[in-house]
Design an enzyme around this catalytic site. Structure first.
Site, PDB file in Angstrom:
ATOM      1  CG  HIS A  91      -2.037   0.898   1.012  1.00  0.00           C
ATOM      2  ND1 HIS A  91      -2.142   2.122   1.607  1.00  0.00           N
ATOM      3  CD2 HIS A  91      -3.293   0.575   0.158  1.00  0.00           C
ATOM      4  CE1 HIS A  91      -3.525   2.486   1.273  1.00  0.00           C
ATOM      5  NE2 HIS A  91      -4.309   1.799   0.334  1.00  0.00           N
ATOM      6  CG  HIS A 112      -5.505   6.049  -2.666  1.00  0.00           C
ATOM      7  ND1 HIS A 112      -4.419   5.823  -2.279  1.00  0.00           N
ATOM      8  CD2 HIS A 112      -6.334   5.176  -2.276  1.00  0.00           C
ATOM      9  CE1 HIS A 112      -4.360   4.904  -1.587  1.00  0.00           C
ATOM     10  NE2 HIS A 112      -5.624   4.646  -1.492  1.00  0.00           N
ATOM     11  CG  HIS A 121      -7.601  -0.612  -3.009  1.00  0.00           C
ATOM     12  ND1 HIS A 121      -7.458   0.686  -3.599  1.00  0.00           N
ATOM     13  CD2 HIS A 121      -6.997  -0.253  -1.694  1.00  0.00           C
ATOM     14  CE1 HIS A 121      -6.643   1.591  -3.149  1.00  0.00           C
ATOM     15  NE2 HIS A 121      -6.553   1.181  -1.804  1.00  0.00           N
ATOM     16  CG  HIS A 243     -11.701   4.547   1.038  1.00  0.00           C
ATOM     17  ND1 HIS A 243     -10.989   5.625   0.604  1.00  0.00           N
ATOM     18  CD2 HIS A 243     -11.080   3.696   1.695  1.00  0.00           C
ATOM     19  CE1 HIS A 243      -9.802   5.267   0.680  1.00  0.00           C
ATOM     20  NE2 HIS A 243      -9.724   3.943   1.079  1.00  0.00           N
ATOM     21  CG  HIS A 247      -8.553   4.975   5.207  1.00  0.00           C
ATOM     22  ND1 HIS A 247      -7.332   4.309   5.554  1.00  0.00           N
ATOM     23  CD2 HIS A 247      -8.960   4.423   4.427  1.00  0.00           C
ATOM     24  CE1 HIS A 247      -7.261   3.442   4.655  1.00  0.00           C
ATOM     25  NE2 HIS A 247      -8.199   3.581   3.886  1.00  0.00           N
ATOM     26  CG  PHE A 264      -3.334   6.609   1.326  1.00  0.00           C
ATOM     27  CD1 PHE A 264      -4.410   5.999   1.751  1.00  0.00           C
ATOM     28  CD2 PHE A 264      -3.606   7.839   0.740  1.00  0.00           C
ATOM     29  CE1 PHE A 264      -5.651   6.401   1.347  1.00  0.00           C
ATOM     30  CE2 PHE A 264      -4.696   8.275   0.209  1.00  0.00           C
ATOM     31  CZ  PHE A 264      -5.826   7.394   0.770  1.00  0.00           C
ATOM     32  CG  HIS A 277      -9.584  -1.090   1.489  1.00  0.00           C
ATOM     33  ND1 HIS A 277      -9.940  -0.392   0.379  1.00  0.00           N
ATOM     34  CD2 HIS A 277      -9.121  -0.153   2.290  1.00  0.00           C
ATOM     35  CE1 HIS A 277      -9.498   0.644   0.534  1.00  0.00           C
ATOM     36  NE2 HIS A 277      -8.973   0.979   1.546  1.00  0.00           N
TER      37      HIS A 277
HETATM   38 CU1  C2O Z   1      -5.601   2.437  -0.692  1.00  0.00          CU
HETATM   39 CU2  C2O Z   1      -8.212   2.976   1.814  1.00  0.00          CU
HETATM   40  O1  C2O Z   1      -6.760   2.997   0.929  1.00  0.00           O
END
Ligand code: C2O
Length: 347
Positions: A91, A112, A121, A243, A247, A264, A277
């Site tokens: 990642h 992203h 992902h 999303h 995070h 990230f 995810h």
């Molecule tokens: Cu690549 Cu939730 O991030």
């Protein structure tokens, strides 16, 4: 032209995209010249990804054991691409500028805020899940998903909150341990759990239905070979919404970059990342089935042929294409069926 896979031998240093600060981490993958084009193997046994909050103790223990073995690989051989640190580094390398675009030195790859977000992902989880399954010899092992779109799943799943488990991570916001109710909206200051749940359901309705009038609204805008790192507004509604909300909510405010989930480069170091995810991926599958008057398909070859490199469960480096992950059932997994109360939550 489509985004091409990075050249691992030119992998460099990572930096924080928001501030440009260099990060004190080397997240480059092991180098290999032996790259095979990945072919989806025939599906013999399905993997059914379960909702994390409903997991049996037995399943939770199996998952924790698989992760314990994955962490153990870090110790045995830090360059084993199946190890947990290497998995987390994927990642970082793809998201914090360690990889340049092949043939475009100095132009970072970023997975992203564009239409490659979902496919990248999906492939990432696919190999992560297969590696875990192979470490416990269970070809049906399926990654639990954090069901944050349903009120019953709107807290960090308890399996991640046991300090004695391999699923635990200390770098989280301590005020947000269960039973704190997750807020899906970045920067919301609601504190009443009933209000937060209601806000979450409206936010879900908007990012899945109300605020979406085209496939790229949901998936993200085009991102092609040579393009600079896409800015946040080019991301899809789901990516920019729930999303990112999750995070930020889990990330630890005591850390400079809100590590782990809050940045990230470090997000993959928290096992909760992969279950978060899995639900993001599940939202993609659900959105595909919502009746709409726009088409869900993106037929642009630059989307379909964008490609990435991953190590598989046999430590083979493989290249995969976005267009080959659209039919997830062919990848051998599906999701446990759970209600989606936000569907009728038109504000
Ligand atoms: Cu690549 Cu939730 O991030």
């Amino acid at each position: 032209n489509p985004i091409k896979p990075p050249e691992f031998k030119s992998c460099g240093s990572a930096h924080d995209f928001a501030t440009g600060d260099p990060l004190d981490v080397n997240c480059c993958p092991p180098i290999s010249d032996d790259i095979k084009e990945y072919k989806l193997p025939p599906v013999h046994k399905k993997r059914v990804r379960p909702a994390a909050h409903k997991l049996s103790d037995e399943y939770a223990a199996k998952y924790a054991e698989a992760l314990r073995r994955m962490r153990e690989l870090d110790m045995k051989d830090p360059s084993d691409p199946r190890g947990f640190t290497q998995q987390a580094n994927i990642h970082c390398a793809y998201c914090n500028g360690a990889h340049d675009q092949a043939g475009f030195p100095g132009v970072d790859i970023s997975v992203h805020y564009s239409w490659i977000f979902f496919p990248f992902h999906r492939w990432y989880l696919y190999f992560y899940e297969r590696i875990l399954g192979s470490l416990i010899d269970d070809p049906t092992f399926a990654l639990p998903f954090w069901n944050w779109d349903n009120p019953k799943g709107m807290q960090l799943p308890k399996i991640f909150d046991d300090p004695n488990s391999a699923l635990y991570d200390a770098n989280r916001n301590q005020d947000h341990r269960p039973p704190a109710v997750v807020s899906l909206t970045l920067g919301s200051d609601a504190t009443d759990p009933v209000q937060i749940i209601s806000n979450n359901l409206s936010a879900m309705y908007n990012e899945m239905i109300g605020g979406v009038t085209s496939a790229t609204d949901f998936m993200g805008q085009p991102y092609r070979e040579g393009d600079p790192v896409p800015p946040v507004p080019q991301g899809g509604t789901s990516e920019r919404g729930s999303h990112i909300g999750v995070h930020a909510w889990v990330g630890d405010p005591r850390n400079k970059y809100r590590e782990d989930l809050g940045n990230f480069y470090s997000a993959g170091k928290d096992p909760a990342f992969y279950s978060h995810h899995a639900n993001v991926d599940r939202m993609w599958t659900i959105w595909r089935n919502i009746k709409t008057d726009y088409s869900k398909d993106i037929m642009d070859g630059d989307y379909l042929n964008s490609s990435f490199l991953f190590y598989d469960e046999k430590k083979q480096l493989v290249s995969v294409k976005s267009g080959d992950c659209l039919d997830y059932k062919r990848m051998g997994y599906e999701y446990e069926k759970i209600d989606t109360p936000w569907m009728n939550y038109r504000p």
